[in-house]
Write a protein that holds these residues in place. Structure first.
Motif, PDB file in Angstrom:
ATOM      1  N   LEU A  34       0.857  -1.183   0.000  1.00 49.86           N
ATOM      2  CA  LEU A  34       0.000   0.000   0.000  1.00 49.86           C
ATOM      3  C   LEU A  34       0.898   1.239   0.000  1.00 49.86           C
ATOM      4  O   LEU A  34       1.790   1.367   0.839  1.00 49.86           O
ATOM      5  N   ILE A  35       0.640   2.146  -0.926  1.00 55.85           N
ATOM      6  CA  ILE A  35       1.451   3.361  -1.049  1.00 55.85           C
ATOM      7  C   ILE A  35       0.549   4.581  -0.907  1.00 55.85           C
ATOM      8  O   ILE A  35      -0.254   4.864  -1.799  1.00 55.85           O
ATOM      9  N   PRO A  36       0.648   5.308   0.208  1.00 53.85           N
ATOM     10  CA  PRO A  36      -0.182   6.499   0.369  1.00 53.85           C
ATOM     11  C   PRO A  36       0.240   7.597  -0.599  1.00 53.85           C
ATOM     12  O   PRO A  36       1.445   7.802  -0.831  1.00 53.85           O
ATOM     13  N   VAL A  37      -0.743   8.286  -1.170  1.00 54.62           N
ATOM     14  CA  VAL A  37      -0.430   9.426  -2.027  1.00 54.62           C
ATOM     15  C   VAL A  37       0.215  10.502  -1.147  1.00 54.62           C
ATOM     16  O   VAL A  37      -0.387  10.959  -0.174  1.00 54.62           O
ATOM     17  N   PRO A  38       1.450  10.912  -1.449  1.00 56.02           N
ATOM     18  CA  PRO A  38       2.174  11.809  -0.542  1.00 56.02           C
ATOM     19  C   PRO A  38       1.777  13.268  -0.707  1.00 56.02           C
ATOM     20  O   PRO A  38       1.308  13.699  -1.767  1.00 56.02           O
ATOM     21  N   LEU A  39       1.970  14.030   0.354  1.00 58.86           N
ATOM     22  CA  LEU A  39       1.890  15.480   0.313  1.00 58.86           C
ATOM     23  C   LEU A  39       3.292  16.049   0.120  1.00 58.86           C
ATOM     24  O   LEU A  39       4.277  15.428   0.526  1.00 58.86           O
ATOM     25  N   HIS A  40       3.376  17.211  -0.480  1.00 64.42           N
ATOM     26  CA  HIS A  40       4.657  17.920  -0.497  1.00 64.42           C
ATOM     27  C   HIS A  40       4.997  18.340   0.925  1.00 64.42           C
ATOM     28  O   HIS A  40       4.102  18.584   1.744  1.00 64.42           O
ATOM     29  N   ARG A  41       6.281  18.433   1.229  1.00 69.29           N
ATOM     30  CA  ARG A  41       6.687  18.742   2.598  1.00 69.29           C
ATOM     31  C   ARG A  41       6.115  20.078   3.083  1.00 69.29           C
ATOM     32  O   ARG A  41       5.824  20.236   4.271  1.00 69.29           O
ATOM     33  N   ASN A  42       5.933  21.044   2.171  1.00 67.37           N
ATOM     34  CA  ASN A  42       5.348  22.326   2.578  1.00 67.37           C
ATOM     35  C   ASN A  42       3.895  22.159   3.005  1.00 67.37           C
ATOM     36  O   ASN A  42       3.450  22.727   4.005  1.00 67.37           O
ATOM     37  N   ARG A  43       3.137  21.380   2.221  1.00 67.56           N
ATOM     38  CA  ARG A  43       1.725  21.139   2.549  1.00 67.56           C
ATOM     39  C   ARG A  43       1.593  20.298   3.822  1.00 67.56           C
ATOM     40  O   ARG A  43       0.699  20.529   4.636  1.00 67.56           O
ATOM     41  N   LEU A  44       2.498  19.334   3.977  1.00 66.96           N
ATOM     42  CA  LEU A  44       2.477  18.508   5.178  1.00 66.96           C
ATOM     43  C   LEU A  44       2.749  19.349   6.421  1.00 66.96           C
ATOM     44  O   LEU A  44       2.094  19.184   7.460  1.00 66.96           O
ATOM     45  N   LYS A  45       3.695  20.266   6.322  1.00 66.42           N
ATOM     46  CA  LYS A  45       4.008  21.150   7.443  1.00 66.42           C
ATOM     47  C   LYS A  45       2.818  22.043   7.770  1.00 66.42           C
ATOM     48  O   LYS A  45       2.500  22.285   8.938  1.00 66.42           O
ATOM     49  N   GLN A  46       2.142  22.513   6.732  1.00 66.31           N
ATOM     50  CA  GLN A  46       0.998  23.398   6.928  1.00 66.31           C
ATOM     51  C   GLN A  46      -0.187  22.659   7.553  1.00 66.31           C
ATOM     52  O   GLN A  46      -0.823  23.165   8.482  1.00 66.31           O
ATOM     53  N   ARG A  47      -0.495  21.456   7.040  1.00 64.94           N
ATOM     54  CA  ARG A  47      -1.661  20.706   7.509  1.00 64.94           C
ATOM     55  C   ARG A  47      -1.356  19.928   8.779  1.00 64.94           C
ATOM     56  O   ARG A  47      -2.234  19.717   9.613  1.00 64.94           O
ATOM     57  N   GLY A  48      -0.140  19.452   8.918  1.00 64.69           N
ATOM     58  CA  GLY A  48       0.236  18.715  10.108  1.00 64.69           C
ATOM     59  C   GLY A  48       0.106  17.206   9.989  1.00 64.69           C
ATOM     60  O   GLY A  48       0.627  16.474  10.825  1.00 64.69           O
ATOM     61  N   THR A  59       2.202  21.475  -5.547  1.00 65.47           N
ATOM     62  CA  THR A  59       1.118  21.841  -6.443  1.00 65.47           C
ATOM     63  C   THR A  59       0.008  22.588  -5.711  1.00 65.47           C
ATOM     64  O   THR A  59      -0.104  22.525  -4.488  1.00 65.47           O
ATOM     65  N   LYS A  60      -0.829  23.269  -6.486  1.00 68.47           N
ATOM     66  CA  LYS A  60      -2.023  23.892  -5.927  1.00 68.47           C
ATOM     67  C   LYS A  60      -3.008  22.809  -5.510  1.00 68.47           C
ATOM     68  O   LYS A  60      -2.961  21.676  -5.997  1.00 68.47           O
ATOM     69  N   ALA A  61      -3.944  23.162  -4.642  1.00 75.21           N
ATOM     70  CA  ALA A  61      -5.022  22.237  -4.297  1.00 75.21           C
ATOM     71  C   ALA A  61      -5.841  21.948  -5.546  1.00 75.21           C
ATOM     72  O   ALA A  61      -6.102  22.840  -6.358  1.00 75.21           O
ATOM     73  N   GLN A  62      -6.276  20.680  -5.702  1.00 73.77           N
ATOM     74  CA  GLN A  62      -7.026  20.284  -6.892  1.00 73.77           C
ATOM     75  C   GLN A  62      -8.479  20.764  -6.866  1.00 73.77           C
ATOM     76  O   GLN A  62      -9.101  20.923  -7.917  1.00 73.77           O
ATOM     77  N   ALA A  63      -9.020  20.981  -5.688  1.00 81.20           N
ATOM     78  CA  ALA A  63     -10.421  21.390  -5.568  1.00 81.20           C
ATOM     79  C   ALA A  63     -10.643  22.692  -6.329  1.00 81.20           C
ATOM     80  O   ALA A  63      -9.891  23.656  -6.199  1.00 81.20           O
ATOM     81  N   GLY A  64     -11.692  22.703  -7.148  1.00 82.58           N
ATOM     82  CA  GLY A  64     -12.047  23.891  -7.902  1.00 82.58           C
ATOM     83  C   GLY A  64     -11.426  23.967  -9.276  1.00 82.58           C
ATOM     84  O   GLY A  64     -11.776  24.847 -10.071  1.00 82.58           O
ATOM     85  N   LEU A  65     -10.496  23.059  -9.605  1.00 79.13           N
ATOM     86  CA  LEU A  65      -9.865  23.059 -10.919  1.00 79.13           C
ATOM     87  C   LEU A  65     -10.630  22.144 -11.870  1.00 79.13           C
ATOM     88  O   LEU A  65     -11.180  21.117 -11.457  1.00 79.13           O
ATOM     89  N   ASN A  66     -10.673  22.510 -13.153  1.00 78.54           N
ATOM     90  CA  ASN A  66     -11.286  21.627 -14.134  1.00 78.54           C
ATOM     91  C   ASN A  66     -10.288  20.538 -14.540  1.00 78.54           C
ATOM     92  O   ASN A  66      -9.149  20.517 -14.078  1.00 78.54           O
ATOM     93  N   GLY A  67     -10.733  19.638 -15.416  1.00 76.37           N
ATOM     94  CA  GLY A  67      -9.899  18.500 -15.767  1.00 76.37           C
ATOM     95  C   GLY A  67      -8.557  18.879 -16.345  1.00 76.37           C
ATOM     96  O   GLY A  67      -7.511  18.336 -15.963  1.00 76.37           O
ATOM     97  N   LYS A  68      -8.543  19.828 -17.286  1.00 73.59           N
ATOM     98  CA  LYS A  68      -7.279  20.241 -17.905  1.00 73.59           C
ATOM     99  C   LYS A  68      -6.368  20.899 -16.885  1.00 73.59           C
ATOM    100  O   LYS A  68      -5.144  20.630 -16.862  1.00 73.59           O
ATOM    101  N   GLN A  69      -6.930  21.739 -16.032  1.00 76.01           N
ATOM    102  CA  GLN A  69      -6.128  22.403 -15.004  1.00 76.01           C
ATOM    103  C   GLN A  69      -5.544  21.400 -14.027  1.00 76.01           C
ATOM    104  O   GLN A  69      -4.401  21.540 -13.582  1.00 76.01           O
ATOM    105  N   ARG A  70      -6.312  20.359 -13.691  1.00 76.91           N
ATOM    106  CA  ARG A  70      -5.821  19.325 -12.782  1.00 76.91           C
ATOM    107  C   ARG A  70      -4.638  18.579 -13.398  1.00 76.91           C
ATOM    108  O   ARG A  70      -3.652  18.281 -12.725  1.00 76.91           O
ATOM    109  N   ARG A  71      -4.746  18.271 -14.687  1.00 71.21           N
ATOM    110  CA  ARG A  71      -3.656  17.544 -15.350  1.00 71.21           C
ATOM    111  C   ARG A  71      -2.379  18.383 -15.393  1.00 71.21           C
ATOM    112  O   ARG A  71      -1.278  17.878 -15.137  1.00 71.21           O
TER     113      ARG A  71
END
Length: 238
Positions: A123-137, A167-179
């Protein structure tokens, strides 16, 4: 501390009713059995796109031609349990996590027993970037993978895959923006020793993130599935 916790109210976060305990060995918290069962898929769904199907099979007719990545999920994000999953991610409300992981484990093991999927080696968890991990905890995908590993006995590897782009948060992005947002955002830190892996995340929406990760493993001829607490299907599929 344990004595204090035992005397705290244990109510369902959805219906606010006291949660009935069926096992003293593993207390049930965060969501009652009634709300949990009501939020699960009530019909068979395609493991490719999430479309409702009359019979249990891997893919619907459309997905049989393209064979997209298998997504193993016990429920739709839009049908009752999404509120709990969002609470884990955004409010650190982890009381229902073990119960949600349990229904995911049951779903995955049932599909394997019926011969529709092969269980992964890791099982491989989808990782957060270290900056996002520091921010979210915390990384909710890591918590899910750890609990799932304990429940089904498949090891977790949280050191192979890293997110190298913040990367930016994916919420609110359309399909092309997410890719575009996820392009080249991940890398493997060492040689990949696995033939079958399961990426673990809380929710799969368009599949952009896990498909980008899958591209890395495809170079090593590794079969990739995604296991998640819920799937946010396109409108009209259910």
């Amino acid at each position: 501390m344990a004595a204090v916790a035992a005397n705290l109210p244990n109510r369902c976060l959805l219906c606010q009713q006291d949660i009935i305990q069926y096992s003293a060995a593993k207390p049930h918290t965060g969501v009652c059995q009634t709300c949990l069962v009501a939020g699960l898929y009530q019909q068979e769904v395609c493991l490719g796109c999430g479309k409702s199907m009359p019979l249990l099979q891997v893919y619907c007719g459309h997905c049989q031609h393209i064979e997209p990545m298998l997504v193993i999920a016990p429920c739709s994000y839009h049908q009752g349990l999404g509120e709990l999953i969002a609470g884990i991610k955004y409010q650190q409300q982890c009381a229902p996590l073990a119960a949600l992981v349990q229904v995911l484990a049951v779903r995955g093991m049932d599909l394997a027993a019926r011969g529709l999927i092969q269980l992964p080696q890791v099982l491989i968890p989808v990782p957060l970037h270290r900056n996002r991990l520091k921010q979210r905890g915390f990384n909710q995908a890591w918590l899910i993978a750890k609990e799932l590993s304990a429940q089904i006995g498949i090891p977790m590897d949280d050191s192979l895959l890293v997110r190298c782009v913040d990367t930016k948060a994916q919420a609110g992005l359309n399909g092309k923006q997410r890719r575009l947002n996820c392009a080249d955002a991940f890398t493997l830190q060492r040689d990949n020793p696995y033939q079958r892996v399961a990426l673990i995340d809380d929710v799969v929406t368009t599949g952009t993130t896990v498909n980008e990760i899958s591209r890395l493993f495809a170079a090593h001829y590794t079969h990739v599935q995604t296991w998640c607490l819920a799937r946010a299907e396109a409108p009209g599929l259910l």
